[in-house]
Scaffold this active site. Structure first.
Site, PDB file in Angstrom:
ATOM      1  N   TYR A  79       0.972  -1.178   0.140  1.00  0.00           N
ATOM      2  CA  TYR A  79       0.091   0.218   0.227  1.00  0.00           C
ATOM      3  C   TYR A  79       1.192   0.663  -0.294  1.00  0.00           C
ATOM      4  CZ  TYR A  79      -3.292   3.158   1.647  1.00  0.00           C
ATOM      5  OH  TYR A  79      -4.452   4.064   2.558  1.00  0.00           O
ATOM      6  N   TYR A 233      -9.218  -4.248   9.354  1.00  0.00           N
ATOM      7  CA  TYR A 233      -8.195  -4.250  10.085  1.00  0.00           C
ATOM      8  C   TYR A 233      -7.923  -2.429  10.733  1.00  0.00           C
ATOM      9  CZ  TYR A 233      -3.295  -1.444   9.201  1.00  0.00           C
ATOM     10  OH  TYR A 233      -2.366  -1.648   9.459  1.00  0.00           O
ATOM     11  N   HIS A 234      -9.007  -1.276  10.084  1.00  0.00           N
ATOM     12  CA  HIS A 234      -8.821  -0.662  10.764  1.00  0.00           C
ATOM     13  C   HIS A 234      -9.036  -0.634  12.463  1.00  0.00           C
ATOM     14  CE1 HIS A 234      -9.100  -0.044   6.887  1.00  0.00           C
ATOM     15  NE2 HIS A 234      -8.599   1.271   6.554  1.00  0.00           N
ATOM     16  N   LYS A 587      -8.363  17.370  17.142  1.00  0.00           N
ATOM     17  CA  LYS A 587      -7.846  16.891  16.056  1.00  0.00           C
ATOM     18  C   LYS A 587      -8.056  18.267  14.446  1.00  0.00           C
ATOM     19  CE  LYS A 587      -6.913  12.698  14.692  1.00  0.00           C
ATOM     20  NZ  LYS A 587      -5.598  12.466  15.353  1.00  0.00           N
ATOM     21  N   ASP A 591      -7.379  14.774   9.087  1.00  0.00           N
ATOM     22  CA  ASP A 591      -6.577  12.961  10.100  1.00  0.00           C
ATOM     23  C   ASP A 591      -8.273  12.612  10.419  1.00  0.00           C
ATOM     24  OD1 ASP A 591      -5.568  11.492  11.015  1.00  0.00           O
ATOM     25  OD2 ASP A 591      -4.632  12.852  12.129  1.00  0.00           O
ATOM     26  N   HIS A 593      -8.122   9.734  12.797  1.00  0.00           N
ATOM     27  CA  HIS A 593      -7.544   8.751  13.802  1.00  0.00           C
ATOM     28  C   HIS A 593      -8.160   9.542  15.020  1.00  0.00           C
ATOM     29  CE1 HIS A 593      -5.682   7.525   9.491  1.00  0.00           C
ATOM     30  NE2 HIS A 593      -5.576   6.633   9.524  1.00  0.00           N
TER      31      HIS A 593
END
Lengths: 709, 332
Positions: A79, A233-234, A587, A591, A593
């Site tokens: 990736y 995955y996340h 944040k 982004d 996350h």
């Protein structure tokens, strides 16, 4: 009844070796809540119904294909994407020449969120965590000299999935490759965005329509293309254990199947094109068992839709090694971690694999670190001989038992989701997100206490770290990109663009296939931002609701000394200053996350801070307004996508201009060590990189506050 | 760092300076005696500039959609050129004393808008305490020029009684269905409501909301209204689709108009002032009492005697109060 070995005899000897303690004292509670025993025997295989299954057959525990890697190993799919389409294209071509087999495109956050590079909300994000795509012209550069009829391309895109997929289709078309020849995968998994990464644009309902429109269009026009990559995955990266990852991912998959069925599609026309994406971490055997369990559950749950084709029951997956397991400290250790994780993915039977580069805890990979990551896979495939046998761990008492345990626990959780009315409803109710955040807070507390060992972080720390070389993204990227958009906008037929965009808005409003109407708009050089806006007019932009858990972090410590001592400090602070230390956690930029910031929020509140959380995606001005209104002592900025060098100084400037320069600024997240000095010079008090113990950071914040007086 | 010159606060607030307003609220909320003294000076100077806002209290259980409702109403009001201030009280952890304040994550647009001021406050370990301070914060917002002040509180404790006693209009948000009619909200809260709104009346939930509305109307009819000129209405609304928000605001204005016409409005504010006075007196007496050297000296002994069963609670209390009263008389 099979004959089992006499475990009593073993227990007697074991007890002697344990100097009188019972063998049960060696049991370990895994984060999943599974009791791991010191010894497994044939007794543990009793009642497991898949024990005699074969690879290539339902329930596919042993792998979706009969021959697995003995015929062809998994696809090495790294990736990548950064800076600009041109630089990314060159990087791809170098990697392909060096043995990589498939492409996997990382887009920047501006693109994910449907903003063009010239939008005021993305000044810090362009080209940082991926490649910026504004129009099909960028797409064409990205795939320059890469034949799209031969190369399978995976694209991680969920928010702006329509303009990006349409861009890929049109770029291929202008290369002379027709749609039906395209192979690869679009992630198109919007549900998990609401759970973890927050790179959505629209609310869940219209987003689910977009998913089924894409499934519908591709099942008719792009038969070789994977239309959804259902991603766990996340979730793992956000802190989910293997059971949470498996359950929520499979539940997401079931939700997509229902959406497509409701749109009138035939199960066998689309189900074989659904693929999965799991994250694999450091709990070696657990990860292997997780992939095997996921295949079992999918096959089992898909039967309720009565497919005729066996392919509709088959879970095929991509795996990425864990980014969370990587450390900034002593970073070469990450090569070893990634190797173990890659081996677990292979023994679990993945179809393709991305291995992380050792420097990814601090920045984007360099050419060197990318080479090591790629070679990690090549060495496993070509030197270790593990590919010679299909599912070599089948029959292992431990692995089979673990597989069965994960199946049971995940199924119970899936039932819970079903009771809430499926995953969309469960997400709206906030259940999955809370579970994941709880798991994350518990795990952070374990790490901070040294109960979970991370070498170089909480054990065997290195005193004098040698800095590693990192990749820097030039600040000129955005300027170039903006100039390029303007150039494209000048040349195109404005009336045609307008007509196409109106058609998209109409389709959003009154029905029809959205991908079908986006393709002509892309041909006419409408931008990603314009196409996203055309739909936003009807769908609106989604605002995340932030729920926070409390008590979990400190609960894991059971009022340990360190917790008590920090609580005492916050209490003393209050006695002296008349209120508790107050911190705004924010944040900025695109982004999304938010695992780290949530863990910090809940932990700090448990330590006696008053914690304010800002909405996601703030501009520096918005964050400073909030800091002033809430009158905080400290602003904590979380940055994981490389925008810190632009956004943090702007925040400090904005505070100063309003007379609030006395508010302390601390920064946490993925910050290359080379940038620390830059941030300190800009006025930042502390920088907390990955692996900082939350309790340490709290003490340092208190030190800084006391020093300031 | 806290400014010690009252002029900094007074001038700043009157100029509408956000930072000064924010610092003044911090000062009000501070637990330090020296800050409290400064607070009184500041408030005295600001008092002539207060009283000119519509004070609206909003409560409801967690998850009812208070913040989203305030976002919708607030955005609508600033479009009408209102200056909107929002004071939100967030619960704190009993164990650590800390708290997480995430209200603004659900007020994304309003919190970014320069025309709105939003201040979340941690309740601290004593709920009553912060609510007391909220009353003073309302005054400061008014002095800073805000003409609508909303107070948001979680409807599970005692704070909403204090909030109801400091606002002109007290709105209770509820949800449809879920079986239990009053959803953990104490029946008493319904009695002090000036209006009830069933939130989240959207999508599949519209019919449920309408049913809930009818049920609450029945329940309300059995209670005597607090004012002869106002029968608290039950409405439905959706903060998500913005339906019913206008009607609620219309009710707030109508209530104000009717109350003013009947002279009730001023009476209510005077009553609130009287309650406030008595409350402060109570609190002040307690504070004064427990600080008396004689009390400090005698109290531990009497407590021990009660614990050991050597005296009764009643006798102990009487002995302490009588001794004190004698001493005070001798002093004078």
């Amino acid at each position: 009844m099979a004959k089992h070995p006499d475990k009593k005899k073993w227990a007697e000897i074991a007890e002697k070796e344990l100097k009188g303690k019972s063998p049960e004292s060696l049991n370990w509670q895994s984060p999943e809540g599974i009791t791991i025993k010191p010894l497994y025997t044939s007794e543990d295989l009793e009642g497991i119904d898949f024990i005699d299954s074969l690879p290539g057959f339902d329930p596919f525990v042993r792998g979706p294909r009969a021959t697995m890697y003995t015929l062809r190993p998994w696809t090495i799919r790294q990736y990548a994407g950064f800076s600009s389409a041109k630089e990314s294209n060159e990087f791809y071509k170098r990697n392909l020449a060096a043995g990589q087999k498939g492409l996997s495109v990382a887009f920047d956050l501006a693109t994910h969120r449907g903003y063009d590079s010239d939008h005021p909300r993305v000044i810090g994000d362009v080209g940082k965590a991926g490649v910026p795509i504004d129009s099909v012209e960028d797409m064409k550069i990205l795939f320059n000299e890469i034949p799209l009829d031969k190369m399978s391309v995976s694209m991680t895109m969920n928010g702006a999935v329509l303009p990006v997929l349409a861009g890929y289709i049109v770029a291929a078309e202008e290369q002379g490759v027709s749609q039906e020849k395209l192979t690869g995968t679009i992630q198109n998994d919007i549900l998990k965005e609401y759970l973890t990464r927050n790179t959505y644009i629209y609310p869940p309902e219209p987003s689910m329509r977009i998913v089924s429109d894409i499934i519908g269009y591709c099942s008719e026009h792009m038969p070789k293309y994977n239309t959804v990559s259902i991603s766990g995955y996340h979730m793992m990266e956000a802190g989910a254990d293997s059971v949470l990852q498996t359950a929520f991912t499979i539940a997401d998959g079931i939700e997509y199947v229902r959406a497509a069925l409701n749109a009138g599609l035939d199960i066998d026309a689309f189900a074989p094109r659904l693929s999965f994406f799991f994250g694999v971490g450091m709990n070696f055997f657990m990860e292997i068992a997780m992939l095997r369990a996921a295949r079992y559950l999918w096959a089992d749950l898909m039967k309720q839709f009565n497919p005729k084709s066996q392919k509709s029951l088959m879970l095929r997956t991509h795996v990425q090694t864990s980014g969370w397991s990587l450390t900034q400290q002593d970073p070469y250790n990450n090569i070893v971690r990634t190797t173990l994780e890659a081996l677990a993915a292979a023994l679990g039977g993945t179809q393709s694999l991305h291995t992380n580069a050792f420097d990814e805890a601090v920045s984007l990979p360099t050419d060197l670190s990318a080479r090591v990551a790629r070679n990690t896979q090549i060495i496993i495939q070509e030197e270790s001989q593990v590919t010679r046998v299909v599912d070599p761990l089948a029959g292992s008492y431990y692995v089979e038992s673990l597989t069965s345990e994960i199946v049971k626990k995940a199924r119970a959780l899936i039932d819970e989701v079903e009771e809430l009315g499926g995953m969309t409803k469960a997400i709206v109710a906030g259940m999955p997100k809370m579970r994941i955040e709880e798991a994350a807070a518990r795990r952070q507390a374990k790490i901070d206490q040294g109960k979970e060992v991370i070498v170089g972080v909480n054990k065997y720390k290195v005193e004098d770290e040698v800095p590693i070389e990192v990749r820097e993204i030039s600040e000129a990227v955005r300027d170039n990109q903006v100039a390029w958009i303007n150039q494209i906008k000048e040349k195109r037929d404005a009336a045609e663009v307008k007509r196409c965009l109106e058609a998209i808005t109409n389709c959003a409003e009154s029905g029809g296939n959205l991908l079908e109407v986006c393709i002509p708009a892309v041909r006419a050089r409408a931008t990603v931002g314009e196409i996203s806006d055309a739909m936003e007019k009807v769908f609106g932009r989604y605002t995340a609701t932030t729920q926070c858990i409390s008590g979990v972090y400190a609960g894991e410590y059971q009022d340990d000394e360190i917790i008590v001592s920090i609580r005492k400090r916050t209490e003393q602070f209050m006695e002296k200053r008349g209120r508790r230390p107050r911190i705004l956690l924010t944040k900025m930029g695109q982004d999304g996350h938010d695992r780290g910031i949530k863990v910090v929020a809940t932990a700090y509140a448990d330590l006696g801070f008053d914690v304010d959380i800002s909405p996601m995606f703030q501009t520096p001005e918005e964050a400073s307004k909030m800091a002033i209104e809430n009158d905080v002592h400290v602003v904590g900025v979380s940055s994981l996508a490389g925008a810190h060098k632009i956004l943090v100084p702007q925040l400090i400037e904005s505070l100063k201009s309003q007379g609030a320069g006395d508010i302390l600024i601390v920064v946490g997240g993925i910050i290359p060590p080379g940038d620390y000095e830059f941030l300190f010079n800009a006025g930042v008090t502390n920088v907390f990189g990955p692996g900082t113990m939350v309790t340490d950071s709290a003490n340092q914040v208190l030190n800084a506050l006391e020093k300031k007086g | 760092m806290i400014e010690t010159d009252p002029k900094y606060y007074v001038d700043g607030v009157l100029e509408g300076n956000r930072k000064a307003l924010s610092k003044t609220i911090t000062l009000i909320e501070s637990a330090l005696p020296s800050h409290q003294k400064l607070t009184h000076e500041v408030l005295d100077a600001l008092l002539p500039h207060t009283g000119n806002s519509i004070r609206l209290g909003i409560t409801g259980v967690p998850g009812v959609g208070k913040s989203t409702f305030i976002e919708s109403l607030g955005l609508r009001l600033i479009e009408e050129e209102h200056q909107v201030a929002i004071l939100a009280v967030d619960p704190s952890s009993a164990k650590s004393g800390g708290s997480i304040m995430g209200d603004k994550t659900r007020m994304e647009k309003l919190s970014a808008d320069p025309r709105a001021f939003i201040r979340p406050s941690p309740a601290g370990r004593t709920l009553g305490g912060v609510a007391r301070k909220t009353r003073e914060s309302i005054l400061v917002c008014e002095a800073a020029g805000f003409d609508v002040v909303m107070v948001e509180t979680v409807g599970v404790g005692q704070s909403e009684y204090s909030v109801a006693s400091m606002v002109d209009f007290f709105l209770v948000l509820l949800l449809a269905g879920a079986g239990d009619e009053l959803q953990g909200i104490k029946r008493g809260i319904i009695e002090i409501a000036d209006a009830i709104a069933v939130n989240k009346a959207d999508g599949n939930n519209i019919e449920n909301a309408a049913n809930a509305k009818a049920a609450y109307e029945n329940a309300l009819h059995m209670m005597a209204p607090a004012s002869p000129v106002w029968q608290p209405p039950v409405m439905t609304c959706s903060a998500l689709t913005m339906t019913g928000i206008d009607a609620i605001w219309h009710n707030v204005l109508e209530h104000r108009h009717l109350m003013q016409q009947a002279g009730e409005f001023d009476r209510k504010r005077r009553e609130q002032a009287m309650d406030w006075f008595l409350y402060l007196l109570d609190e002040g007496l307690k504070e004064w009492f427990y600080q008396l050297p004689d009390v400090k000296e005698m109290l531990p002994g009497i407590r021990r005697q009660i614990t050991d069963g050597r005296t009764t609670a009643m006798a102990g209390a009487r002995r302490l109060l009588e001794t004190l009263s004698t001493m005070l008389q001798n002093d004078s």
